[in-house]
Design a protein around this motif. Structure first.
Motif, mmCIF file in Angstrom:
data_model
loop_
_atom_site.group_PDB
_atom_site.id
_atom_site.type_symbol
_atom_site.label_atom_id
_atom_site.label_comp_id
_atom_site.label_asym_id
_atom_site.label_seq_id
_atom_site.Cartn_x
_atom_site.Cartn_y
_atom_site.Cartn_z
ATOM 1 N N ARG A 1 11.114 -33.551 15.839
ATOM 2 C CA ARG A 1 11.818 -32.390 15.150
ATOM 3 C C ARG A 1 11.740 -32.181 13.750
ATOM 4 N NH1 ARG A 1 16.756 -33.542 19.436
ATOM 5 N NH2 ARG A 1 16.002 -32.410 21.176
ATOM 6 N N LEU A 2 11.738 -33.483 13.169
ATOM 7 C CA LEU A 2 11.685 -33.399 11.746
ATOM 8 C C LEU A 2 10.098 -32.888 11.204
ATOM 9 C CD1 LEU A 2 13.212 -36.767 10.586
ATOM 10 C CD2 LEU A 2 13.819 -34.589 9.773
ATOM 11 N N LEU A 3 8.974 -33.156 12.271
ATOM 12 C CA LEU A 3 7.734 -32.667 11.653
ATOM 13 C C LEU A 3 7.705 -31.460 11.810
ATOM 14 C CD1 LEU A 3 4.823 -33.405 11.506
ATOM 15 C CD2 LEU A 3 4.506 -33.747 13.790
ATOM 16 N N ALA A 4 8.294 -30.755 13.032
ATOM 17 C CA ALA A 4 8.185 -29.375 13.299
ATOM 18 C C ALA A 4 8.886 -28.571 12.076
ATOM 19 C CB ALA A 4 8.670 -28.970 14.469
ATOM 20 N N ALA A 5 9.944 -29.135 11.428
ATOM 21 C CA ALA A 5 10.683 -28.286 10.608
ATOM 22 C C ALA A 5 10.135 -28.359 8.965
ATOM 23 C CB ALA A 5 12.268 -29.050 10.289
ATOM 24 N N TRP A 6 9.154 -29.460 8.922
ATOM 25 C CA TRP A 6 8.372 -29.733 7.682
ATOM 26 C C TRP A 6 6.936 -29.619 7.337
ATOM 27 C CZ3 TRP A 6 10.539 -30.933 3.148
ATOM 28 C CH2 TRP A 6 12.035 -31.184 2.980
#
Length: 248
Positions: free
Chosen positions: A116-121
């Protein structure tokens, strides 16, 4: 990954390796923003370590990951490094079905959180020069500790994820760096007093030295983790698994 001049966001940077890395990176000349679930703990860190920034984030909450990431990008627009540090490690007894709740919690924190962090960043980091997305796997991704089967599985998945997204990011400004710790003396699984675990400061010393000397490294492998990481390649897998199995 360059060792200085970054703005670094570290979800899970409130204790153990995460906090230690945050302080080392700050000392090396980086702006560091740590995130965690407990506002009181974050306030304590900011008070005790002037210059460290903080923000509340529970990486198990998908909406919070999106909202807080956007806030970090707005408040600290120079952010070019994200370290997906948040993780939990708990024993499981799979001989009855009662372990499922624990397993699901571990998957949510250790695997879905970084994804999820990867998707957000991902899009933001590609707009920044000299960017990096840092994952945290484990030596147990290579040889499992039988009492923590889901933890091992999530760390093996993080290793595979790191390998795959690194290829996709080729040609962009984003480097994917995988930290691969051995057992370290932190509160994770109560290892803070374990004489067989690596002292935290030693791990941080070696990790920072490797980051500085190997700026293009894909994996950061301290010497202590190679016992696990290279076990299969060196024909030692069964023996190492037996050691980790203990009385099982």
């Amino acid at each position: 990954m360059k060792i200085t001049g970054n703005t670094v966001f570290i979800p899970g940077g409130t204790s153990g390796i995460g906090l230690g890395l945050a302080l080392r990176l700050q000392a090396a000349g980086n702006t560091v923003v740590v995130a965690g679930r407990r506002a009181a703990l974050l306030d304590e860190i900011v008070r005790d370590h002037p210059g460290i920034e903080s923000i509340v984030l529970d990486t198990t909450d998908p909406d919070a990951v999106v909202a807080v990431s956007a806030e970090v990008q707005r408040r600290w627009p120079e952010t070019n490094v994200v370290v997906a540090m948040a993780g939990i490690m708990q024993p499981e007894d799979v001989l009855t079905g009662g372990f499922l709740e624990t397993a699901e919690s571990i998957v949510t924190t250790n695997l879905l959180g970084p994804i999820r962090l990867l998707a957000a960043w991902t899009e933001f980091l590609q707009s920044r020069p000299s960017a990096a997305f840092v994952t945290v796997s484990s030596g147990l991704a290579s040889v499992p500790l039988p009492i923590t089967p889901t933890y091992n599985a999530t760390k093996a998945a993080i290793h595979s994820l790191s390998e795959g997204v690194r290829v996709q990011f080729a040609g962009t400004s984003v480097q994917v760096v995988e930290l691969v710790p051995p057992a370290v003396r932190t509160t994770l699984l109560g290892q803070q007093d374990d004489p067989s675990a690596m002292p935290l400061e030693e791990y941080l010393d070696e990790t920072m030295a490797l980051l500085e000397s190997q700026p293009d490294a894909h994996e950061i492998l301290v010497e202590r983790v190679k016992f696990l990481r290279n076990a299969e390649a060196e024909g030692r897998y069964a023996d190492v698994l037996a050691v980790l199995s203990g009385g099982h």
